[in-house]
Design a protein around this motif. Sequence first.
Motif, PDB file in Angstrom:
ATOM      1  N   MET A   1      90.130  42.054  34.682  1.00  0.00           N
ATOM      2  CA  MET A   1      89.997  42.370  36.087  1.00  0.00           C
ATOM      3  C   MET A   1      89.742  41.058  36.831  1.00  0.00           C
ATOM      4  O   MET A   1      88.863  40.299  36.466  1.00  0.00           O
ATOM      5  CB  MET A   1      88.839  43.348  36.312  1.00  0.00           C
ATOM      6  CG  MET A   1      88.614  43.673  37.757  1.00  0.00           C
ATOM      7  SD  MET A   1      87.205  44.747  38.094  1.00  0.00           S
ATOM      8  CE  MET A   1      87.693  46.275  37.369  1.00  0.00           C
ATOM      9  N   SER A   2      90.513  40.854  37.883  1.00  0.00           N
ATOM     10  CA  SER A   2      90.361  39.624  38.655  1.00  0.00           C
ATOM     11  C   SER A   2      89.226  39.783  39.670  1.00  0.00           C
ATOM     12  O   SER A   2      88.702  40.879  39.889  1.00  0.00           O
ATOM     13  CB  SER A   2      91.663  39.291  39.368  1.00  0.00           C
ATOM     14  OG  SER A   2      91.885  40.221  40.409  1.00  0.00           O
ATOM     15  N   GLU A   4      89.503  39.474  42.877  1.00  0.00           N
ATOM     16  CA  GLU A   4      89.969  40.268  44.017  1.00  0.00           C
ATOM     17  C   GLU A   4      89.923  41.758  43.703  1.00  0.00           C
ATOM     18  O   GLU A   4      89.581  42.564  44.572  1.00  0.00           O
ATOM     19  CB  GLU A   4      91.381  39.837  44.423  1.00  0.00           C
ATOM     20  CG  GLU A   4      91.455  38.453  45.017  1.00  0.00           C
ATOM     21  CD  GLU A   4      90.554  38.299  46.234  1.00  0.00           C
ATOM     22  OE1 GLU A   4      90.477  39.233  47.056  1.00  0.00           O
ATOM     23  OE2 GLU A   4      89.926  37.234  46.363  1.00  0.00           O
ATOM     24  N   GLU A   5      90.261  42.129  42.482  1.00  0.00           N
ATOM     25  CA  GLU A   5      90.181  43.538  42.094  1.00  0.00           C
ATOM     26  C   GLU A   5      88.733  44.017  42.090  1.00  0.00           C
ATOM     27  O   GLU A   5      88.429  45.131  42.526  1.00  0.00           O
ATOM     28  CB  GLU A   5      90.823  43.751  40.728  1.00  0.00           C
ATOM     29  CG  GLU A   5      92.322  43.595  40.722  1.00  0.00           C
ATOM     30  CD  GLU A   5      92.904  43.647  39.316  1.00  0.00           C
ATOM     31  OE1 GLU A   5      92.120  43.601  38.336  1.00  0.00           O
ATOM     32  OE2 GLU A   5      94.121  43.732  39.203  1.00  0.00           O
ATOM     33  N   ALA A   8      87.633  44.426  45.640  1.00  0.00           N
ATOM     34  CA  ALA A   8      88.194  45.650  46.213  1.00  0.00           C
ATOM     35  C   ALA A   8      87.427  46.881  45.722  1.00  0.00           C
ATOM     36  O   ALA A   8      87.159  47.802  46.499  1.00  0.00           O
ATOM     37  CB  ALA A   8      89.670  45.765  45.867  1.00  0.00           C
ATOM     38  N   LYS A   9      87.048  46.892  44.450  1.00  0.00           N
ATOM     39  CA  LYS A   9      86.282  48.023  43.894  1.00  0.00           C
ATOM     40  C   LYS A   9      84.901  48.101  44.534  1.00  0.00           C
ATOM     41  O   LYS A   9      84.410  49.196  44.834  1.00  0.00           O
ATOM     42  CB  LYS A   9      86.140  47.886  42.377  1.00  0.00           C
ATOM     43  CG  LYS A   9      87.423  48.032  41.620  1.00  0.00           C
ATOM     44  CD  LYS A   9      87.767  49.467  41.466  1.00  0.00           C
ATOM     45  CE  LYS A   9      88.981  49.562  40.556  1.00  0.00           C
ATOM     46  NZ  LYS A   9      89.487  50.899  40.482  1.00  0.00           N
TER      47      LYS A   9
END
Length: 123
Positions: A1-2, A4-5, A8-9
């Motif tokens: 998981m980056s 940015e991900e 976003a989460k």
Amino acid sequence: MSIEEARAKILEFRDFLINIDRANAMADALPNIAINILLITIILSSALILYEFMYVFLYNVSVIMNVIMAIAYSLISAYVIYIIAVKVPRKIRNAGKDAAVRYAHWDRLLNEVYQALLPYLNL
């Protein structure tokens, strides 16, 4: 998981918490709103009953009294319409405003964490 991900989460989770807080605030405001609507109904019904009572018993006595009672009933009705049209929706709208403010600092914290992690991630 980056990063940015993950960001976003976290923001999605924040939005979820805001919605829950808004729902809880609105649920807490509902008894107050219900009491206001009940009181409005009682006041309007009482004014109508009083107006009809005065109309029946004072019709022959004074036309001026009928006019005064009609004006009073009209003013009470206008005030009740104002409360129903303006104040009740305002209470509902304001009930959930605190939730967004409570989580507003998350964006700043996420930016600070991202800036702190950036040197370690070699991006």
